[in-house]
Design an enzyme around this catalytic site. Structure first.
Site, mmCIF file in Angstrom:
data_model
loop_
_atom_site.group_PDB
_atom_site.id
_atom_site.type_symbol
_atom_site.label_atom_id
_atom_site.label_comp_id
_atom_site.label_asym_id
_atom_site.label_seq_id
_atom_site.Cartn_x
_atom_site.Cartn_y
_atom_site.Cartn_z
ATOM 1 N N GLY A 333 0.790 -1.212 0.000
ATOM 2 C CA GLY A 333 0.000 0.000 0.000
ATOM 3 C C GLY A 333 0.826 1.267 0.000
ATOM 4 N N ASP A 448 3.538 -3.970 11.783
ATOM 5 C CA ASP A 448 3.116 -4.699 10.581
ATOM 6 C C ASP A 448 3.935 -5.975 10.390
ATOM 7 O OD1 ASP A 448 1.303 -4.973 8.543
ATOM 8 O OD2 ASP A 448 2.461 -3.836 7.081
#
Length: 646
Positions: A333, A448
């Site tokens: 992203g 993450d």
């Protein structure tokens, strides 16, 4: 560098066009006014996450998609669609960007049960009722540009815009719900685009565009106008904002020779130029925030110079063969990663960041500022960066085996990982995380941790990558409060529901990763009716058969006692209550056999017990704070929100 040059560089970074821009900037975010009770929030959020997880591949495959998830009054209806002039790559990027923003309407943020985000390239909506056939709603918006047309061209522009709006409302219906074109008369050109969402039939499209034509009439003397409706989107502008212009024109005699075209989806990259006037507006309205960003950029520039991290943008272009697709290693992203070969023959990985919003500043600053200050055998090494070109680049050491995700689930040209390699990968990842949390000079939460962010060397030494979402953790805080960011399926329950962030959120992500590596299966907790691998492992553990969860591809070629121990550690890491998860340094000691492994006392996230626990967490004030007052001053609030699709 002279201060004037540095300031010009900073300004250039804010207003320069990026070939990676996909018209993903938000035009409007609308949250509805229907609230949900605290008792229902966790289940509604769970259904929302599953719906978001399912709608993304539909949009990627065909440009639009709708998903229904849940039952009764906790059902979530989700929809996403790209504007049809975008190519697949730009559609994927645009949707990833707006998908990151829609959670701001979730119950734990706004207390509401529905929201939608409009950008100039795509659209996303979720709600608690079936809205798919809606043409209009009370939340529809008309957005006129602040600047009006003045002078002798005002009347001509208004007439041309009115004619174009009429064309769009008619031709879009004839052309399957989409039209883009322009009217050019008396040397004044107006560009426009209209699209009905795929959920509407022909009559619904006619109704929606007809009403949009009336509403956009209030903008006809402005440089730009948009109508954002439940069933359609319409826009006109002085600038050509769409791809591959059609030939919808009117001649100077005012004839009606209009030719509508459906724009073909192309492979070209969208160039979206931020207007100087818009930049000036932002600089005036958000002066304090821009000062912070300038300070960050100045820090980056000085950091790069001081540590010899600077790379020439042109050299990195040549090293990657001008970012050729054949050198592309992957995309997330925040940007794409390319393989490159420097002039000295060294192979590197070049990360090309998308920075069409403020988000790129935080992401880039995190990557350079954090990773350049840490050094560990299980962390990817940053070699340098470039901030002098039209986009920001990060240069890393090249890891030949690519990601753990690719090795486990994508690549077919490799041998399955044996038990010794899996153990080595899990232990190395744990050691790298323990260093980030407790052993480095900085206290860093990665946010993450997932299979695709673990890269493998030739000898299968793991390296933790992608620090774009990382957060520094203040020494005087027990936790920080932040908008959720990360990857669905890996995020801890207290973080998903309340935005509460501690190192234990990373521990949860590690536990998911650990179990995925051992079982050879992905965690499908957010896919409706798919079941969670965490639940399966827990059930086997309760019956003393946990070794049955080990990847069957290994056969009997693994240490059953060692596998059982590791799966028990994995279950400890994914417990619903964050304070019952072990620290990463403790995980390392338990894996090495120097510390006793505790018994998990709670089932993992998303089974019935943990849902009850989530409800309790949402209804009970947090007690683990740095003082007993419970004041919001105990928190550091972060505003950005970012999801990367799995």
């Amino acid at each position: 560098m002279p201060i004037l040059t540095l300031l010009l560089l900073i300004l250039g970074l804010f207003i320069s066009p990026s070939v990676s821009d996909s018209r993903g900037d938000t035009v409007a975010q609308i949250c509805n006014n229907r609230t949900t009770t605290p008792q229902q929030r966790s289940l509604f959020v769970t259904n929302f996450l599953a719906a978001m997880d399912a709608v993304s591949p539909l949009v990627e495959a065909k440009g639009y998609g709708q998903v229904v998830n849940g039952t009764g009054n906790l059902t979530v209806y989700a929809y996403g669609e790209c504007i049809k002039d975008l190519d697949k790559k730009d559609c994927d990027l645009c949707f990833a960007q707006i998908k990151a923003k829609v959670p701001r309407c979730l119950p734990f943020q706004k207390g509401t049960r529905g929201g939608q985000v409009f950008s100039d390239g795509c659209y996303i909506r979720y709600d608690d009722y079936n809205f798919y056939n809606e043409t209009l709603s009370l939340q529809d918006r008309t957005v006129c540009a602040p600047k009006e047309i003045t002078g002798v061209n005002r009347t001509v522009f208004r007439d041309n815009a009115a004619e174009l709006v009429k064309n769009m409302s008619v031709e879009a219906v004839r052309n399957g719900g989409f039209y883009a074109g322009f009217v050019d008369r008396h040397n004044v050109t107006v560009h426009g685009l209209a699209q009905c969402w795929e959920t509407l039939n022909r009559s619904g499209c006619v109704e929606c565009l007809s009403k949009a034509s009336v509403r956009i009439g209030s903008c006809l003397v402005n440089e730009e106008g948009r109508v954002l409706s439940a069933g359609c989107y319409m826009r006109f502008s002085t600038q050509k904002f769409y791809n591959n212009s059609g030939n919808s024109t009117s001649d100077g005699n005012g004839g009606h020779n209009h030719l509508g075209v459906i724009l073909a989806v192309t492979s070209s990259v969208v160039a979206f130029v931020l207007l100087v006037s818009a930049a000036g507006f932002l600089l005036k309205k958000r002066h304090a925030k821009k000062q912070r960003e300038k300070k960050q950029l100045g820090s980056l520039f000085m950091l790069a110079n001081k540590s010899n991290l600077c790379f020439s943008y042109e050299n990195l272009e040549r090293a990657t063969d001008y970012f050729s697709d054949k050198n592309k290693l992957g995309q997330g992203g925040s940007g794409s990663v390319y393989k490159g070969v420097l002039t000295n023959g060294k192979t590197v990985a070049v990360k090309r960041l998308f920075f069409n919003t403020k988000q790129w500043v935080d992401h880039f600053f995190n990557e350079v500022n954090l990773i350049s200050q840490v050094d560990h055998k299980n962390l990817v090494k940053l070699l340098g960066c470039s901030i002098t070109g039209p986009e920001s680049l990060l240069v890393y050491e090249y890891i030949a085996n690519q990601s753990l995700h690719d090795y486990l689930f994508v690549r077919k040209d490799v041998q399955p990982l044996n038990w010794a390699k899996r153990f080595k990968i899990i232990l190395g990842t744990a050691e790298g995380m323990a260093y980030l949390h407790e052993e480095s000079n900085l206290r860093i939460i990665h946010r993450d941790i997932k299979l695709s962010n673990i890269l493998l060397e030739d000898d299968f030494t793991p390296r933790i990558a992608d620090f774009g979402l990382a957060r520094l953790f203040p020494e005087d805080k027990t936790h920080i409060s932040t908008a959720i960011a990360g990857t669905l399926g890996y995020m801890a329950p207290e973080y998903v529901v309340r935005g509460k962030l501690t190192e234990k959120a990373d521990v949860y992500s590690f536990g998911v990763l650990m179990i995925e590596v051992i079982t050879g299966k992905r965690n499908n907790a957010f896919v409706q009716d798919a079941g969670s691998i965490l639940q399966s492992v827990w059930s086997l553990y309760r019956t003393s058969n946990v070794e049955e969860a080990v990847d069957p591809i290994l056969g009997d070629n693994f240490n059953k006692i060692e596998a059982s121990r590791l799966l028990q550690i994995g279950l400890l890491c994914v417990q619903a209550a964050f304070d019952q998860r072990p620290a990463m340094s403790v995980v390392v000691k338990m894996m090495k056999g120097s510390l006793e492994i505790h018994t998990p006392t709670q089932p993992p996230f998303l089974n019935p017990g943990s849902v009850v626990e989530m409800r309790k967490m949402m209804m009970t004030p947090t007690t683990n704070q740095s003082n007993s007052s419970g004041s919001r001053s105990d928190y550091i609030t972060e505003g950005s929100s970012f999801f990367e699709p799995r």
